[in-house]
Each structure stands twice: as C-alpha cells, then as structure tokens.
Design a protein around this motif. Sequence first.
Motif, PDB file in Angstrom:
ATOM      1  N   MET A  95       0.846  -1.177   0.000  1.00 18.18           N
ATOM      2  CA  MET A  95       0.000   0.000   0.000  1.00 18.18           C
ATOM      3  C   MET A  95       0.892   1.242   0.000  1.00 18.18           C
ATOM      4  O   MET A  95       1.857   1.327   0.741  1.00 18.18           O
ATOM      5  CB  MET A  95      -0.897  -0.021   1.226  1.00 18.18           C
ATOM      6  N   SER A  96       0.568   2.194  -0.846  1.00 17.59           N
ATOM      7  CA  SER A  96       1.376   3.413  -0.906  1.00 17.59           C
ATOM      8  C   SER A  96       0.601   4.601  -0.343  1.00 17.59           C
ATOM      9  O   SER A  96      -0.624   4.584  -0.271  1.00 17.59           O
ATOM     10  CB  SER A  96       1.840   3.681  -2.334  1.00 17.59           C
ATOM     11  N   HIS A  97       1.380   5.597   0.028  1.00 13.50           N
ATOM     12  CA  HIS A  97       0.826   6.815   0.629  1.00 13.50           C
ATOM     13  C   HIS A  97       1.479   8.022  -0.020  1.00 13.50           C
ATOM     14  O   HIS A  97       2.674   8.011  -0.304  1.00 13.50           O
ATOM     15  CB  HIS A  97       1.127   6.856   2.139  1.00 13.50           C
ATOM     16  N   ARG A  98       0.730   9.067  -0.201  1.00 17.29           N
ATOM     17  CA  ARG A  98       1.277  10.327  -0.686  1.00 17.29           C
ATOM     18  C   ARG A  98       1.786  11.089   0.523  1.00 17.29           C
ATOM     19  O   ARG A  98       1.065  11.286   1.495  1.00 17.29           O
ATOM     20  CB  ARG A  98       0.210  11.131  -1.422  1.00 17.29           C
ATOM     21  N   ILE A  99       3.059  11.478   0.475  1.00 18.24           N
ATOM     22  CA  ILE A  99       3.607  12.300   1.550  1.00 18.24           C
ATOM     23  C   ILE A  99       4.076  13.616   0.970  1.00 18.24           C
ATOM     24  O   ILE A  99       4.444  13.711  -0.202  1.00 18.24           O
ATOM     25  CB  ILE A  99       4.760  11.601   2.312  1.00 18.24           C
ATOM     26  N   ARG A 100       4.040  14.617   1.806  1.00 13.42           N
ATOM     27  CA  ARG A 100       4.542  15.940   1.449  1.00 13.42           C
ATOM     28  C   ARG A 100       5.526  16.352   2.534  1.00 13.42           C
ATOM     29  O   ARG A 100       5.174  16.384   3.714  1.00 13.42           O
ATOM     30  CB  ARG A 100       3.398  16.934   1.342  1.00 13.42           C
ATOM     31  N   ILE A 101       6.741  16.642   2.101  1.00 14.66           N
ATOM     32  CA  ILE A 101       7.794  17.050   3.016  1.00 14.66           C
ATOM     33  C   ILE A 101       8.557  18.208   2.387  1.00 14.66           C
ATOM     34  O   ILE A 101       8.412  18.478   1.196  1.00 14.66           O
ATOM     35  CB  ILE A 101       8.768  15.887   3.337  1.00 14.66           C
ATOM     36  N   VAL A 102       9.327  18.868   3.199  1.00 10.91           N
ATOM     37  CA  VAL A 102      10.247  19.889   2.703  1.00 10.91           C
ATOM     38  C   VAL A 102      11.648  19.352   2.979  1.00 10.91           C
ATOM     39  O   VAL A 102      11.980  19.025   4.124  1.00 10.91           O
ATOM     40  CB  VAL A 102      10.031  21.252   3.401  1.00 10.91           C
ATOM     41  N   VAL A 103      12.442  19.210   1.931  1.00 16.04           N
ATOM     42  CA  VAL A 103      13.796  18.674   2.059  1.00 16.04           C
ATOM     43  C   VAL A 103      14.781  19.737   1.618  1.00 16.04           C
ATOM     44  O   VAL A 103      14.743  20.196   0.475  1.00 16.04           O
ATOM     45  CB  VAL A 103      13.982  17.391   1.224  1.00 16.04           C
ATOM     46  N   ASN A 104      15.601  20.155   2.545  1.00 15.38           N
ATOM     47  CA  ASN A 104      16.614  21.188   2.271  1.00 15.38           C
ATOM     48  C   ASN A 104      15.980  22.430   1.650  1.00 15.38           C
ATOM     49  O   ASN A 104      16.518  23.030   0.727  1.00 15.38           O
ATOM     50  CB  ASN A 104      17.731  20.634   1.383  1.00 15.38           C
ATOM     51  N   ALA A 116       9.350   6.710   5.870  1.00 17.55           N
ATOM     52  CA  ALA A 116       9.120   7.951   5.129  1.00 17.55           C
ATOM     53  C   ALA A 116       7.750   8.532   5.473  1.00 17.55           C
ATOM     54  O   ALA A 116       7.610   9.749   5.596  1.00 17.55           O
ATOM     55  CB  ALA A 116       9.252   7.705   3.630  1.00 17.55           C
ATOM     56  N   VAL A 117       6.739   7.681   5.644  1.00 14.79           N
ATOM     57  CA  VAL A 117       5.393   8.184   5.967  1.00 14.79           C
ATOM     58  C   VAL A 117       5.356   8.874   7.321  1.00 14.79           C
ATOM     59  O   VAL A 117       4.521   9.749   7.548  1.00 14.79           O
ATOM     60  CB  VAL A 117       4.315   7.075   5.888  1.00 14.79           C
ATOM     61  N   GLN A 118       6.265   8.521   8.221  1.00 16.33           N
ATOM     62  CA  GLN A 118       6.333   9.180   9.519  1.00 16.33           C
ATOM     63  C   GLN A 118       6.833  10.618   9.390  1.00 16.33           C
ATOM     64  O   GLN A 118       6.639  11.422  10.296  1.00 16.33           O
ATOM     65  CB  GLN A 118       7.234   8.406  10.476  1.00 16.33           C
ATOM     66  N   ALA A 119       7.493  10.927   8.291  1.00 13.05           N
ATOM     67  CA  ALA A 119       8.022  12.276   8.069  1.00 13.05           C
ATOM     68  C   ALA A 119       7.027  13.165   7.331  1.00 13.05           C
ATOM     69  O   ALA A 119       7.322  14.334   7.091  1.00 13.05           O
ATOM     70  CB  ALA A 119       9.321  12.196   7.270  1.00 13.05           C
ATOM     71  N   ASP A 120       5.867  12.640   6.991  1.00 20.08           N
ATOM     72  CA  ASP A 120       4.871  13.422   6.254  1.00 20.08           C
ATOM     73  C   ASP A 120       4.594  14.743   6.967  1.00 20.08           C
ATOM     74  O   ASP A 120       4.347  14.775   8.162  1.00 20.08           O
ATOM     75  CB  ASP A 120       3.572  12.623   6.114  1.00 20.08           C
ATOM     76  N   GLY A 121       4.694  15.838   6.222  1.00 21.94           N
ATOM     77  CA  GLY A 121       4.445  17.166   6.769  1.00 21.94           C
ATOM     78  C   GLY A 121       5.648  17.807   7.442  1.00 21.94           C
ATOM     79  O   GLY A 121       5.573  18.946   7.900  1.00 21.94           O
ATOM     80  N   ARG A 144      13.229  22.623  -0.087  1.00 15.38           N
ATOM     81  CA  ARG A 144      12.468  22.376  -1.309  1.00 15.38           C
ATOM     82  C   ARG A 144      11.266  21.476  -1.021  1.00 15.38           C
ATOM     83  O   ARG A 144      11.416  20.398  -0.439  1.00 15.38           O
ATOM     84  CB  ARG A 144      13.378  21.702  -2.340  1.00 15.38           C
ATOM     85  N   ALA A 145      10.076  21.892  -1.436  1.00 12.17           N
ATOM     86  CA  ALA A 145       8.871  21.085  -1.241  1.00 12.17           C
ATOM     87  C   ALA A 145       8.939  19.844  -2.118  1.00 12.17           C
ATOM     88  O   ALA A 145       9.289  19.911  -3.294  1.00 12.17           O
ATOM     89  CB  ALA A 145       7.629  21.900  -1.570  1.00 12.17           C
ATOM     90  N   VAL A 146       8.605  18.705  -1.511  1.00  6.98           N
ATOM     91  CA  VAL A 146       8.631  17.423  -2.214  1.00  6.98           C
ATOM     92  C   VAL A 146       7.329  16.694  -1.922  1.00  6.98           C
ATOM     93  O   VAL A 146       6.897  16.623  -0.769  1.00  6.98           O
ATOM     94  CB  VAL A 146       9.823  16.556  -1.735  1.00  6.98           C
ATOM     95  N   SER A 147       6.741  16.153  -2.956  1.00 10.69           N
ATOM     96  CA  SER A 147       5.553  15.318  -2.814  1.00 10.69           C
ATOM     97  C   SER A 147       5.856  13.999  -3.500  1.00 10.69           C
ATOM     98  O   SER A 147       6.280  13.985  -4.660  1.00 10.69           O
ATOM     99  CB  SER A 147       4.348  16.006  -3.455  1.00 10.69           C
ATOM    100  N   ARG A 148       5.673  12.888  -2.790  1.00  9.54           N
ATOM    101  CA  ARG A 148       6.005  11.572  -3.342  1.00  9.54           C
ATOM    102  C   ARG A 148       4.973  10.545  -2.901  1.00  9.54           C
ATOM    103  O   ARG A 148       4.454  10.604  -1.793  1.00  9.54           O
ATOM    104  CB  ARG A 148       7.378  11.078  -2.860  1.00  9.54           C
ATOM    105  N   GLU A 149       4.787   9.581  -3.740  1.00  5.61           N
ATOM    106  CA  GLU A 149       4.013   8.391  -3.416  1.00  5.61           C
ATOM    107  C   GLU A 149       5.032   7.367  -2.907  1.00  5.61           C
ATOM    108  O   GLU A 149       6.001   7.055  -3.612  1.00  5.61           O
ATOM    109  CB  GLU A 149       3.327   7.900  -4.686  1.00  5.61           C
TER     110      GLU A 149
END
Length: 158
Positions: free
Chosen positions: A1-10, A65-70, A12-17
Amino acid sequence: MSHRIRIVVNGRAVSREVDADRLLVQLLREDLALTGTHVGCDTAQCGACTVHLDGRAVKACNLLAVQADGASITTIEGLAAQDGTLHPMQAAFKDCHGLQCGFCTPGMVMSAVDLVQHHDCSSEAAIREGLEGNLCRCTGYQNIVRAVQAGAAAMKEV
C-alpha cells in the motif's frame, strides 16, 4: 500500500508516493539522490544516516518515510549556505581534521549541530556523551571532539 507524503527537504517542497514500509533513508538516497546521508548499519546504531527532522537529529534508517509526512528535513547537502559556504560545523570538521575515511562524517556533523543547538556541549566529556550514537571506526574521536568545540564556538558567532 502506498501513501502520498509531502515534506520539505533542504528547503524544497517534495511530494512523493511511497510504500508504507519505505524508510526515510531510502527516500532520501534513492528517490531524491541525496546520497550524503549514508547507510551504515540499518539498525540505528552507527548514526551515519543522521538528518534533521523539524530541527532535531534523527536516524533516517530507523524512520519510515510516511512518519516524516508534513515535516521539514535537512540533510548534509542542505546544511551549507546556498552559495556553497560551509556551515560552521562543516568548516570546523574540515579545519580540525575531524574526519578520516569520511563515511561517518555527514551523520557526525548533523549530530554535532543538534548537540550544539539542543544539548550540553560545554566539556569534552559532554561532547563525547552527546555523540555516543555515532560511530567512527577511523579517528579515535580526538579531532571530532575538537571539531565540535570549534564548530560550537563558530555557531555562536553567526
């Protein structure tokens, strides 16, 4: 099962499945090509994978990675200024020869910044204790401790 996460890395906004079992270190290294975050032990023992999550040091091999969402994540690549000027702790590690093979260095630097910002680093003993979760197989830690002391002094000046 995949999840869409949105994070800011360095910055830069990143959105990934991502798959539910995808580790943060895998996302950073494999998906975002931020290979400065190293994988050493896969058990959160060595600290080579240390990054900052919302301003605090975490071991990316022990976090999904899903724990880092937001969250906002800073890797070793994001520590330096935009113009390439080294962060004071990076410069201190370079100037004090706080590295040898360099494998542990990114995680060590990230942990050292967290140590200076959030914990006691007033003595050599406190620095050694604060870096306990980061292993270096090469240096014997003498120059690492000196680098953290110099980096801490330089961070106060900034």
